[in-house]
Design a protein around this motif. Structure first.
Motif: not given
Length: 329
Positions: A42-43, A46-49, A68, A72, A95, A122
């Motif tokens: 995730h890092a 660009g972030g959790p989704g 994941r 999230a 995302r 994404d």
């Protein structure tokens, strides 16, 4: 009935390897290793989704989609048997991500609705098997955000994205063989202390893959060390031959293996999947392309065409099945 032996302390899941070169082994993974991998993914992205599950949940790529999603706090969307585009339409996360193998990507690129759906992600993680360069270039040119991944069950899935290790993951080469370390490593193999001791040494997992590190630190994976072909005293990397073959016009996929030969010791042989089965490329042209790029010994002495490559596990080519095709069995 004899009770089942308990798993190693701290084990969250046991994932079977694909067993592409022998019997599958049970890889013991802790919750900490799975979580470290998911958080690092995730890092990097660009972030959790929200994740779309397109791969079997009992393989490591599928397990990680679930992990994941749990981290999230967003339920995964399960594709099941429905069309890819229909499954994507059910996604609601801010995302969206998915994991595919190259065979899935190839089919989706040929499907207008599937391609439109792919463009909405994404990031699309691509792993499980080597990705032909032309396929990767085609996907990116079509507007699909692809991240190639390298890893295995023993590293809780992909741990090197686009040639660069995830946060906390370390890479080194020992005589050209890739070693990996970090919080994503498995604890070992279930009920197999000998195999565990051989592969996990001083905090490093010793893979069976060959690689090169570029000056900028990017890792290039060259293929399995135990797949190397020794033909007439010359060592040939099947992955290099496959790269040349799939770059040729009219070739969708290719797999290169060795066959026994009295004259050469090992024979370089290839199964090629034509883009158009009714109009396959000329074998002589394929051999000439390999000869020009890699030298005469690398040119396949035997080439057969097939509608598809036999698979074993999530998108992995069954190399024994390829040999059977070449033998006509």
């Amino acid at each position: 009935m004899k009770p089942e032996k308990p798993v190693r302390a701290g084990t969250a899941v046991v994932v079977a390897t694909s067993g592409s070169t022998g019997a599958a082994k049970g890889v013991e993974l802790s919750a900490a290793a799975l979580s470290a991998s998911a958080a690092a993914t995730h890092a990097r992205l660009g972030g959790p989704g929200q994740w779309l599950l397109t791969l079997p949940a009992h393989h490591i790529a599928g397990v990680q989609v679930i992990v994941r999603s749990l981290l999230a706090g967003l339920p995964p969307v399960l594709r099941g048997t429905q069309a890819f585009a229909d499954a994507v339409a059910a996604m609601t996360g801010p995302r969206r991500y998915t994991s595919l193998v190259p065979t899935q990507l190839l089919r989706l690129l040929d499907d207008p609705a599937g391609l439109d759906a792919l463009r909405t992600f994404d990031a699309v993680l691509l792993g499980g098997a080597a990705t032909p360069g032309p396929l990767l270039a085609r996907a990116r040119a079509a507007g699909v955000t692809i991240s190639t991944t390298y890893g295995m069950s023993e590293t809780a899935g992909g741990c090197v994205y686009d040639g660069r290790p995830l946060d906390g993951v370390r890479v080194r080469l020992a005589h050209g063989v890739i070693h990996l370390a970090g919080p994503v490593l498995a604890s070992g193999y279930r009920l197999d202390p000998a195999a565990t001791a051989q592969a996990f040494i001083d905090g490093w997992f010793r893979t069976t893959d060959l690689g090169e590190l570029r000056p900028d630190g990017t890792l290039d994976v060259l293929g399995r060390a135990d797949f190397m072909i020794n033909t007439g005293g010359v060592k040939v990397a099947p992955a290099a031959v496959e790269e040349v073959l799939t770059a040729q016009s009219g070739v969708a996929e290719a797999c290169v293996v060795d066959l026994p030969s009295e004259e050469w010791g090992q024979l370089v042989a290839a199964v090629v999947v034509p883009a158009d089965p009714a109009n396959p490329p000329e074998v002589s042209a394929l051999r000439a392309a390999v000869r020009e790029r890699l030298g005469g010994p690398a040119a396949p002495k035997l080439v057969r065409f097939a509608d598809h490559l036999p698979l074993r596990g999530p998108g992995k080519v069954d190399r024994n099945g390829v040999k059977d095709l070449l033998r006509g069995t």
